[in-house]
Design a protein around this motif. Structure first.
Motif, PDB file in Angstrom:
ATOM      1  N   UNK A 202      52.839  15.718   3.958  1.00  0.00           N
ATOM      2  CA  UNK A 202      53.907  16.695   4.173  1.00  0.00           C
ATOM      3  C   UNK A 202      55.175  16.019   4.698  1.00  0.00           C
ATOM      4  N   UNK A 203      55.003  15.093   5.642  1.00  0.00           N
ATOM      5  CA  UNK A 203      56.164  14.413   6.226  1.00  0.00           C
ATOM      6  C   UNK A 203      56.838  13.496   5.208  1.00  0.00           C
ATOM      7  N   UNK A 204      56.065  12.822   4.394  1.00  0.00           N
ATOM      8  CA  UNK A 204      56.647  11.993   3.339  1.00  0.00           C
ATOM      9  C   UNK A 204      57.417  12.856   2.342  1.00  0.00           C
ATOM     10  N   UNK A 205      56.888  14.047   2.076  1.00  0.00           N
ATOM     11  CA  UNK A 205      57.549  14.946   1.132  1.00  0.00           C
ATOM     12  C   UNK A 205      58.880  15.455   1.672  1.00  0.00           C
ATOM     13  N   UNK A 206      59.087  15.350   2.983  1.00  0.00           N
ATOM     14  CA  UNK A 206      60.349  15.788   3.596  1.00  0.00           C
ATOM     15  C   UNK A 206      61.414  14.691   3.551  1.00  0.00           C
ATOM     16  N   UNK A 207      61.082  13.588   2.920  1.00  0.00           N
ATOM     17  CA  UNK A 207      62.084  12.550   2.711  1.00  0.00           C
ATOM     18  C   UNK A 207      61.949  11.329   3.592  1.00  0.00           C
ATOM     19  N   UNK A 208      60.962  11.318   4.482  1.00  0.00           N
ATOM     20  CA  UNK A 208      60.747  10.142   5.317  1.00  0.00           C
ATOM     21  C   UNK A 208      60.131   9.022   4.478  1.00  0.00           C
ATOM     22  N   UNK A 209      60.385   7.796   4.881  1.00  0.00           N
ATOM     23  CA  UNK A 209      59.919   6.645   4.105  1.00  0.00           C
ATOM     24  C   UNK A 209      58.495   6.234   4.440  1.00  0.00           C
ATOM     25  N   UNK A 210      58.065   6.540   5.661  1.00  0.00           N
ATOM     26  CA  UNK A 210      56.746   6.107   6.082  1.00  0.00           C
ATOM     27  C   UNK A 210      56.201   6.985   7.196  1.00  0.00           C
ATOM     28  N   UNK A 211      54.892   6.915   7.362  1.00  0.00           N
ATOM     29  CA  UNK A 211      54.189   7.622   8.430  1.00  0.00           C
ATOM     30  C   UNK A 211      53.343   6.609   9.176  1.00  0.00           C
TER      31      UNK A 211
ATOM     32  N   UNK B  41      52.352  15.462  26.273  1.00  0.00           N
ATOM     33  CA  UNK B  41      53.095  16.549  26.904  1.00  0.00           C
ATOM     34  C   UNK B  41      54.504  16.736  26.341  1.00  0.00           C
ATOM     35  N   UNK B  42      55.325  15.686  26.240  1.00  0.00           N
ATOM     36  CA  UNK B  42      56.662  15.925  25.672  1.00  0.00           C
ATOM     37  C   UNK B  42      56.542  16.494  24.263  1.00  0.00           C
ATOM     38  N   UNK B  43      57.298  17.540  23.950  1.00  0.00           N
ATOM     39  CA  UNK B  43      57.158  18.172  22.631  1.00  0.00           C
ATOM     40  C   UNK B  43      57.588  17.252  21.495  1.00  0.00           C
ATOM     41  N   UNK B  44      56.905  17.397  20.388  1.00  0.00           N
ATOM     42  CA  UNK B  44      57.257  16.656  19.186  1.00  0.00           C
ATOM     43  C   UNK B  44      58.480  17.269  18.536  1.00  0.00           C
ATOM     44  N   UNK B  45      59.320  16.436  17.962  1.00  0.00           N
ATOM     45  CA  UNK B  45      60.495  16.917  17.239  1.00  0.00           C
ATOM     46  C   UNK B  45      60.592  16.182  15.906  1.00  0.00           C
ATOM     47  N   UNK B  46      59.717  16.581  14.980  1.00  0.00           N
ATOM     48  CA  UNK B  46      59.737  15.973  13.654  1.00  0.00           C
ATOM     49  C   UNK B  46      61.062  16.247  12.942  1.00  0.00           C
TER      50      UNK B  46
ATOM     51  N   UNK C  53      50.305  12.695  14.585  1.00  0.00           N
ATOM     52  CA  UNK C  53      49.912  12.848  13.176  1.00  0.00           C
ATOM     53  C   UNK C  53      48.422  12.570  13.069  1.00  0.00           C
ATOM     54  N   UNK C  54      47.658  13.615  12.755  1.00  0.00           N
ATOM     55  CA  UNK C  54      46.207  13.494  12.810  1.00  0.00           C
ATOM     56  C   UNK C  54      45.493  13.651  11.490  1.00  0.00           C
ATOM     57  N   UNK C  55      46.233  13.716  10.393  1.00  0.00           N
ATOM     58  CA  UNK C  55      45.580  13.896   9.099  1.00  0.00           C
ATOM     59  C   UNK C  55      46.458  13.361   7.984  1.00  0.00           C
ATOM     60  N   UNK C  56      45.828  13.064   6.851  1.00  0.00           N
ATOM     61  CA  UNK C  56      46.597  12.653   5.673  1.00  0.00           C
ATOM     62  C   UNK C  56      47.383  13.829   5.104  1.00  0.00           C
ATOM     63  N   UNK C  57      46.895  15.055   5.321  1.00  0.00           N
ATOM     64  CA  UNK C  57      47.642  16.226   4.862  1.00  0.00           C
ATOM     65  C   UNK C  57      49.014  16.253   5.518  1.00  0.00           C
ATOM     66  N   UNK C  58      49.057  16.078   6.847  1.00  0.00           N
ATOM     67  CA  UNK C  58      50.329  16.085   7.550  1.00  0.00           C
ATOM     68  C   UNK C  58      51.171  14.880   7.142  1.00  0.00           C
ATOM     69  N   UNK C  59      50.532  13.740   6.949  1.00  0.00           N
ATOM     70  CA  UNK C  59      51.272  12.552   6.503  1.00  0.00           C
ATOM     71  C   UNK C  59      51.964  12.824   5.172  1.00  0.00           C
TER      72      UNK C  59
END
Length: 336
Positions: A225-234, A191-196, A217-223
């Motif tokens: 994408x998030x790594x490409x935004x500069x995050x170190x891990x998913x 319920x609480x909204x995600x704030x990536x 996070x429900x797919x490797x595609x999204x993983x």
């Protein structure tokens, strides 16, 4: 003590990890997940420091060498007790000790740990400092972006500053608030909204922190994408449990650039058979292992029959590996 068979690098493995999940990520689950990915970092269920230190439940630390790299998640709020528990975890052979500052369940709140600790970052810092002083392995923190009426843009930077100041170099952030009153643990996962975006901004604000993102996070595609935004891990939770082959079979190639071929769920089942035999020979029950295997063929032909055969038969007296082979025949079409 569990002996390491190969060197483990939890920081590198943390590029993709399977979240600690109560009642799910036990040693049998982790063994299965390791068959699907050689590289992902695996976490235990949360183990409470009081259970280890006061209750003497060190059997909760048992795991197989094949699970490496593997991290222990602890729950607690007493620095001395957490230090003792961390030491037990290090002695057991874990690559990392993680402090739970994210679980919103009532029983966790009653023990004054989990997400409620977001309200007392100074106590979290004291706990982490004591744990780091007690062990040589890395100590990390898994947190929420805030709880209840807290303003995440304000509390999360302060929280990260405090834990970084006592030497924490790696955090896992569940990108949702936790509502400690009014929502169940299940509702707190949805319920609480995600704030990536906030988590990405935290990585930018704390470039020296290794930041993994968790939540929805429900797919490797999204993983990717998030790594490409500069995050170190998913860090992936429920999707990795309910459809492990979808998340983990191709993870080594797609997330870690490993040249090895993708794992196949049928191969994983065949590799589980000796493990199951050993578990039964030690007095275990088939269902303790197979309950984690139900989602292996999610979305594939025969998946429903696979689940039906295991669900209906695994609890019956005398059930053994032959039941798993029969269930597998429902997927492969090959007579067991």
């Amino acid at each position: 003590m569990t002996r390491r068979t190969t060197p483990s690098d939890p920081r590198s493995a943390a590029r993709l990890s399977v979240a600690p999940m109560m009642d799910w990520t036990d040693r049998h689950c982790r063994y299965l997940h390791r068959l699907l990915s050689a590289r992902a970092l695996l976490y235990t269920e949360m183990v409470t420091a009081p259970a280890l230190v006061r209750g003497g439940a060190v059997h909760l630390l048992d795991f197989s060498p094949e699970e490496y790299p593997v991290a222990l998640q602890l729950g607690g709020s007493d620095p001395d007790e957490l230090a003792q528990a961390a030491r037990l975890g290090e002695e057991a052979g874990y690559d990392e000790i993680n402090l739970n500052v994210g679980c919103p369940s009532d029983r966790v709140q009653s023990g004054t740990f989990g997400a409620v600790l977001m309200r007392t970052p100074e106590l979290v810092a004291d706990c982490v400092a004591a744990m780091r002083a007690a062990v040589d392995v890395e100590v990390t923190v898994k947190c929420r972006i805030g709880v209840d009426d807290q303003e995440p843009e304000e509390v999360l930077p302060d929280f990260l500053s405090r834990v970084a100041a006592v030497g924490v170099e790696r955090v896992q952030i569940h990108a949702r608030k936790a509502w400690l009153q009014g929502l169940s643990p299940k509702e707190n996962r949805d319920i609480p909204p995600l704030d990536y975006d906030l988590v990405v901004r935290m990585k930018q604000a704390f470039p020296d922190l290794h930041v993994s993102i968790n939540g929805g996070i429900g797919s490797l595609d999204l993983a990717e994408d998030l790594l490409a935004r500069g995050l170190d891990g998913v860090m992936i939770g429920r999707a990795a449990y309910h459809a492990p082959a979808d998340i983990l079979s191709a993870a080594d190639r797609r997330i870690f650039d490993d040249a090895a071929g993708d794992a196949h769920p049928v191969t994983a089942v065949m590799q589980m058979l000796p493990y199951i035999e050993a578990h039964l020979a030690a007095g275990g029950k088939l269902a303790q292992v197979t309950r984690h295997m139900l989602g292996l063929f999610a979305g594939r032909p025969g998946a429903r029959n696979w689940r039906r055969v295991l669900s209906e038969g695994a609890h019956r007296p005398g059930a053994g590996p032959e039941l798993v082979e029969r269930a597998l025949a429902e997927v492969t079409g090959i007579a067991a």
